[in-house]
Design a protein around this motif. Structure first.
Motif, short mmCIF file in Angstrom:
data_model
loop_
_atom_site.label_atom_id
_atom_site.label_comp_id
_atom_site.label_asym_id
_atom_site.label_seq_id
_atom_site.Cartn_x
_atom_site.Cartn_y
_atom_site.Cartn_z
N PHE A 13 0.87 -1.18 0.00
CA PHE A 13 0.00 0.00 0.00
C PHE A 13 0.90 1.23 0.00
N TYR A 125 -6.22 2.52 -6.00
CA TYR A 125 -6.72 3.37 -4.91
C TYR A 125 -6.90 4.79 -5.45
N ARG A 127 -7.64 8.73 -4.43
CA ARG A 127 -7.57 9.67 -3.30
C ARG A 127 -8.04 11.07 -3.72
N GLY A 223 -7.26 3.64 10.94
CA GLY A 223 -7.72 3.69 9.55
C GLY A 223 -8.81 2.72 9.20
N GLY A 284 -12.46 -1.36 6.02
CA GLY A 284 -12.30 -0.06 5.40
C GLY A 284 -11.89 -0.26 3.95
N THR A 285 -11.83 0.83 3.21
CA THR A 285 -11.44 0.72 1.80
C THR A 285 -10.05 0.12 1.68
C1 COI Z 1 -9.01 4.28 3.35
O1 COI Z 1 -9.26 3.14 3.73
O2 COI Z 1 -9.35 4.71 2.26
C2 COI Z 1 -8.28 5.21 4.21
O3 COI Z 1 -8.29 6.38 3.93
C3 COI Z 1 -7.54 4.70 5.36
C4 COI Z 1 -6.13 5.14 5.38
C5 COI Z 1 -5.56 4.65 6.66
C6 COI Z 1 -5.35 4.67 4.21
#
Ligand code: COI
Ligand code: PLP
Length: 341
Positions: A13, A125, A127, A223, A284-285
């Motif tokens: 990651f 991913y 963001r 997270g 979580g994601t």
């Molecule tokens: C996610 O799971 O998208 C987050 O933002 C958590 C982060 C700790 C990477």
């Protein structure tokens, strides 16, 4: 479309720069039309609101390649709504929700070569984030903002892939009652850094934060939200106004009830109850569902019967159903999947 030459199965990651990102600026009370750019560098004034008073909020979601070769995202409308809620809490202008989804679609489509292939174990991913850009020296909100979306191909959030984690009960707090724990603000993560570095130094994968007011109830980790399975097979997940309303957790609650016919309790969960749980997972994601094998509370070990080598059986079913929906192997509830290509 030719994929990039990336060793998808061994990705961790981390940040891998991709070709395009989306940028839109807010000035004089409105957002500009937004554009894709190749420039990964942000140039802002030395006194920008984000640099002085941490006026920044963000989101996280993923793009998946489905079994039949489409590229999709999962419930981006919920990320759009949460970014709006986060922005409002920090006195920032929200990025319009329909434009948020359009920005995600454009950015993922422009980086199609970086969307990991089906079955590789990796995902793209995404963001999205929003921050104050103009000079602010007295404590007040900025007047100008930038919204950006970048993407990066990722593998598992926790080193070693899907293996049961060991976490500790933290002496540090994450979020005050009536504070900002329920929004996705950078400041919540800045203040967790010392706790995570010290947890790692002591050999733990993550911190379990308690409610700061009474230090008796389970909140979440740095997270991810928690899901427990009780010994009689119920899915139990903490309810608190100071945890992030995880989209993964909300989806898993639905999956547990509607796909797996399980009973679900969303309620306050006391630390003292954990020894009676059969399974524990972080959702979580980024975490997807990462199984927890052991929680250490100041020397006292709470070992879940699911053990340290495998995911518990209920956690596994939840994991397989959720990822099946995301990768197109299992039919999704109406509106959950946004097809990009
Ligand atoms: C996610 O799971 O998208 C987050 O933002 C958590 C982060 C700790 C990477
Ligand atoms: N809790 C925290 C503190 C997080 O950072 C995240 C990640 O986004 C989550 C929970 C999980 O939320 P989601 O499932 O919406 O990614």
């Amino acid at each position: 479309m030719e994929k990039k030459n990336i060793d998808w199965s061994n990705l961790g990651f981390g940040y891998v720069q991709t070709d395009k990102r989306y940028v839109s600026n807010f000035k004089d009370g409105s957002w500009d039309e937004g554009t894709l750019t190749s420039d990964a560098t942000v140039v802002i004034n030395e006194c920008a609101g984000v640099l002085q008073y941490a006026q920044t909020v963000f989101e996280g979601l993923k793009a998946y390649t489905t079994e039949d070769g489409h590229i999709v995202t999962f419930r981006p409308d919920l990320n759009a709504a949460r970014l709006k809620a986060s922005a409002e809490r920090l006195e920032m202008p929200a990025f319009p929700e329909d434009r948020f989804i359009d920005a995600i679609v454009q950015t993922v489509a422009a980086n199609e070569a970086y969307v990991p292939p089906y079955g590789s174990g990796a995902t793209l991913y995404i963001r999205p984030y929003l921050f104050g850009t103009n000079p602010v020296i007295g404590v007040k909100p900025a007047d100008e903002y930038q919204f950006r979306v970048f993407t990066t191909p990722v593998g598992p959030y926790f080193k070693g892939g899907v293996r049961p984690l060991t976490i500790r009960v933290s002496d540090f707090d994450r979020a005050a009652p009536h504070g900002t724990g329920h929004i996705k603000a950078g400041l919540n993560y800045a203040m967790s850094l010392h706790a995570i570095v010290s947890a790692h130094k002591e050999g733990y994968d993550e911190n379990l934060y308690l409610d700061p007011a009474t230090r008796t109830k389970v909140e979440e980790t740095g997270g991810a939200n928690f899901l427990f399975v009780s010994k009689d097979g119920k899915v139990v997940t903490p309810k608190s106004s100071s945890i992030l309303p995880s989209i993964t957790r909300r989806s898993l609650v639905y999956v547990a009830k509607e796909y797996l016919g399980l009973e679900v309790e969303e309620r306050e969960v006391y630390l003292s109850e954990l020894e009676d749980m059969a399974e524990c997972g972080l959702c979580g994601t980024a975490a997807v569902i990462s199984p927890v094998g052991k929680i250490v509370d100041h020397g006292k070990e709470i070992c879940f019967p699911s053990g340290m080598s495998e995911m518990g059986p209920v956690t596994k079913k939840l994991y397989e159903t959720l990822t099946g929906i995301q990768m197109g192997r299992i039919e999704a509830p109406e509106g959950w999947i946004k097809v990009i290509r």
